[in-house]
Design an enzyme around this catalytic site. Structure first.
Site, mmCIF file in Angstrom:
data_model
loop_
_atom_site.group_PDB
_atom_site.id
_atom_site.type_symbol
_atom_site.label_atom_id
_atom_site.label_comp_id
_atom_site.label_asym_id
_atom_site.label_seq_id
_atom_site.Cartn_x
_atom_site.Cartn_y
_atom_site.Cartn_z
ATOM 1 C CD GLU A 1 -2.594 -0.853 2.736
ATOM 2 O OE1 GLU A 1 -2.982 -1.894 3.271
ATOM 3 O OE2 GLU A 1 -2.739 0.264 3.236
ATOM 4 C CB CYS B 1 2.017 7.254 3.821
ATOM 5 S SG CYS B 1 2.285 6.131 5.162
ATOM 6 C CB CYS C 1 3.112 -3.535 16.843
ATOM 7 S SG CYS C 1 4.828 -3.001 16.688
ATOM 8 C CB CYS D 1 5.666 -5.622 9.626
ATOM 9 S SG CYS D 1 6.851 -4.905 10.802
ATOM 10 C CB CYS E 1 0.353 -2.876 13.659
ATOM 11 S SG CYS E 1 0.865 -2.442 11.995
ATOM 12 C CB CYS F 1 -0.916 0.734 9.420
ATOM 13 S SG CYS F 1 -0.086 2.244 9.844
#
Ligand code: SAH
Ligand code: SF4
Length: 385
Positions: free
Chosen positions: A96, A117, A128, A124, A131, A345
């Protein structure tokens, strides 16, 4: 996982490297600048479009370098709002990129800027708890060309000039340090995109050694640290990275960054109900910010489907900000833009692949798509991202 493209991606090549390669091809010294001008000033979409180069050289370049253009899979938003772009990369991975209009003085830059962004990884590894990007783990690093392509492609698709870049999309940029810094160089170079380093912000969940490494390199890029907890107890609960680099170590690395760069760090603090929104956390956060001379961006949590976390009530958000301001810290609460800034995100990617999951299980229960013809060939190993 490492992704090694068969040919060198042309948008990941530096001036020096291109000069060396063209010399090997028996070309005069000025050719490298000519090629780079086609890539970044004229925004050529292929080697064939580089019409002032000899045809033979264009063929040689096409044989040596890849020229992939990320495929637009979905776009949401319109000209005056935040626009999210979901791209498919050459190997089928989905990432994204988000274009945010007029984002007032968010990371130290002036207002009225268009901020892009950018994603730095597919998925990832840092997991976290709040997220969407980390939900299904890590697939691979983006190479520098794929980072640069996000910039070029969004400018091309939107017809807008981007004047500010934040590495706040999917992934942990400092875990992909070499590709990330290579892309920074290309973004900043006069022969490349030519974007001033002060218009580039990197956000990290707190990789202390790489913060020190970044401090030692010459570019004056801005640093944003995703703190989200002002004590180890709170950070440990929501950010596994804190067990590796606890607050004391992270803050020492931030001190070093501040002492070597002439700019202020930004501390990001997403407010999650019942987790980090207490007045005690506000007081601790204020202390940390004063120690670092940092600014604080409080952002109400943007709920993710399937995760239990909520944003606090408006009253609680205000109380947190008041407590923070009482410590003398320089803090803002980004209510309206909060969800925009965090729009990258992994949430669009998550939504689209969940739709795909539904489609494949509901619409085609008995007819699996033959290998090689699926819309998302990597859907199985990127399940749910
Ligand atoms: N990996 C880097 C950069 C990408 S995340 C980092 O963690 O800093 C960019 C920012 O969005 C981080 O501050 C991250 O904590 C925040 N974020 C992630 N999910 C979010 C959500 N659902 N709502 C609000 N902010 C979120
Ligand atoms: Fe990764 Fe950043 Fe999301 Fe944490 S907040 S999982 S580091 S992208």
């Amino acid at each position: 996982m490492k992704f090694t493209p068969a040919k060198t991606p042309i948008h990941s090549v530096t001036l020096d490297e291109l000069q060396a390669r063209l010399r090997e091809m028996g070309q005069p010294a000025y050719r490298a600048k000519q090629v780079l001008e086609w890539l970044y000033a004229k925004r050529a979409g292929s080697f064939a479009a580089m019409t002032n180069l000899p045809a033979g050289l264009r063929d040689e370049l096409a044989a040596a370098f890849s020229f992939d253009v990320p495929e637009l899979i979905r776009k949401t938003g319109s000209e005056d709002t935040t626009q999210k772009f979901l791209f498919k990369l050459a190997d089928g991975s989905l990432i994204e990129t988000v274009l945010i209009p007029a984002s007032p003085a968010l990371y130290g830059e002036g207002s009225d800027r268009r901020t892009l962004c950018i994603s730095s990884q597919v998925g990832c590894a840092y997991g976290c708890k709040f997220c969407a990007s980390g939900l299904n783990g890590f697939s691979r690093h983006l190479h520098a060309g794929e980072i640069i392509d996000q910039f070029l492609r969004v400018e091309d698709l939107s017809g807008e000039r981007v004047n500010n870049v934040v590495f706040m999309g999917m992934g942990e940029p400092l875990a992909n340090y070499d590709n990330f810094t290579r892309a920074l160089g290309i973004m900043n170079a006069p022969w490349g995109i030519g974007l001033g380093a002060r218009h580039i912000t990197v956000s990290t969940s707190g990789l202390a050694p790489q913060i020190r490494q970044l401090a030692a390199q010459p570019l004056q890029i801005r640093l944003a640290v995703s703190l989200h907890g002002a004590t180890d107890a709170v950070r440990d609960q929501i950010m596994p990275v804190n067990r590796k680099y606890p607050l004391a170590e992270l803050l020492d690395a931030c001190d070093e960054y501040c002492s070597r760069k002439s700019q202020r760090i930004t501390l990001e603090f997403i407010l999650i109900e019942g987790i980090n929104d207490s007045l005690e956390q506000a007081a601790e956060l204020g202390k940390i910010a004063r120690r670092l001379g940092a600014k604080i961006n409080c952002i109400p949590y943007n709920p993710v489907e399937g995760l239990p976390w909520k944003r606090p009530s408006l009253r609680r958000q205000d109380a947190f900000l008041d407590a923070l301001e009482r410590t003398g810290a320089d803090a803002t609460l980004r209510r309206e833009k909060g969800s925009d800034i965090n729009a990258a995100c992994g949430q669009l990617r998550l939504q689209v692949s969940r739709e795909e999951e539904k489609k494949t299980s509901a619409d085609r229960p008995f007819a699996p798509i033959p290998y090689g013809t699926a819309v998302f060939p990597n859907r199985v190993w990127e399940r749910g991202c």
